[in-house]
Write a protein that holds these residues in place. Sequence first.
Motif, short mmCIF file in Angstrom:
data_model
loop_
_atom_site.label_atom_id
_atom_site.label_comp_id
_atom_site.label_asym_id
_atom_site.label_seq_id
_atom_site.Cartn_x
_atom_site.Cartn_y
_atom_site.Cartn_z
N ALA A 71 19.08 -25.19 13.23
CA ALA A 71 19.07 -24.67 12.03
C ALA A 71 18.64 -23.09 11.68
CB ALA A 71 18.96 -25.49 11.14
N ALA A 107 24.61 -21.41 4.65
CA ALA A 107 23.74 -22.35 5.87
C ALA A 107 24.06 -21.69 7.29
CB ALA A 107 25.14 -24.06 6.34
N VAL A 131 22.83 -21.45 12.46
CA VAL A 131 22.27 -21.77 13.28
C VAL A 131 22.59 -20.82 14.58
CG1 VAL A 131 23.75 -23.72 13.25
CG2 VAL A 131 24.68 -22.60 14.36
N TRP A 191 26.41 -17.65 11.43
CA TRP A 191 26.25 -18.60 9.65
C TRP A 191 27.57 -18.31 8.70
CZ3 TRP A 191 24.53 -14.16 11.84
CH2 TRP A 191 24.53 -12.68 10.84
N ARG A 236 28.92 -26.38 16.30
CA ARG A 236 27.96 -26.91 15.09
C ARG A 236 27.75 -25.99 13.51
NH1 ARG A 236 23.20 -27.49 17.43
NH2 ARG A 236 21.72 -28.48 15.17
N LEU A 237 27.82 -24.93 13.33
CA LEU A 237 28.23 -24.24 11.95
C LEU A 237 29.99 -24.96 11.97
CD1 LEU A 237 26.90 -22.75 10.03
CD2 LEU A 237 28.58 -20.96 10.75
N ASP A 296 30.87 -27.81 12.25
CA ASP A 296 30.31 -29.35 11.98
C ASP A 296 29.51 -29.38 10.12
OD1 ASP A 296 31.00 -30.50 13.75
OD2 ASP A 296 29.42 -30.37 15.14
N GLU A 297 28.55 -28.34 9.98
CA GLU A 297 27.95 -28.76 8.44
C GLU A 297 28.74 -27.82 7.78
OE1 GLU A 297 24.77 -27.90 6.16
OE2 GLU A 297 24.51 -28.71 8.39
N ALA A 304 30.57 -31.04 6.46
CA ALA A 304 29.12 -32.21 6.38
C ALA A 304 28.94 -31.74 4.23
CB ALA A 304 27.83 -32.29 7.19
N ARG A 305 29.21 -30.28 4.78
CA ARG A 305 28.41 -29.90 2.99
C ARG A 305 30.00 -30.19 2.21
NH1 ARG A 305 24.69 -24.96 2.44
NH2 ARG A 305 23.36 -25.99 4.20
#
Length: 163
Positions: free
Chosen positions: A8, A57, A59, A73, A114-115, A117-118, A121-122
């Motif tokens: 992160a 956000a 990574v 990001w 990964r981004l 996924d973030e 999640a948000r």
Amino acid sequence: MPAFVVRAATQSDGAFLADMVVEAANWRDGAARPRHEVLTSADYQRYLTGWMRPADAGVVAQVATGEAVGAAWFRLFPRSEPGFGYVGTGVPELVIGVRPIWRAHGIGRMLLHRLADEARARGYARLSLSVERGNYAAVLYRSEGFAVTQSGIGRDTMVKLLR
């Protein structure tokens, strides 16, 4: 085992994100814009100023030595101050940069995963980005589910649904 790890992004990564904005702006070989020109441009400053705002956000990819080699990001922009890939309020806009020597090693793809996924999640339903025509990264974006939604002068806006 991969030759890199993804972690992160933190507030202290702001200077590295600036490096990655310069990489993203200078994707063409032999046509590099000077670093100071990119970083003083309002068009690019909007992706960095005030990092890390509450809705930001990101990574960062690091190789085994700990050297950061890529980052992705997202930020939210208001309609009154849109980014290159703005599609609407509440849709985060993605920025990604990878050092040239590390491109085509799967780093960009891992950062995108990964981004996304973030963002899921948000609770975001979409991610957007802008890519200049001719940029080979567009192939990666298409393979990861991004589709062109708007065409501009020399660049396209792409959106990925996050279901």
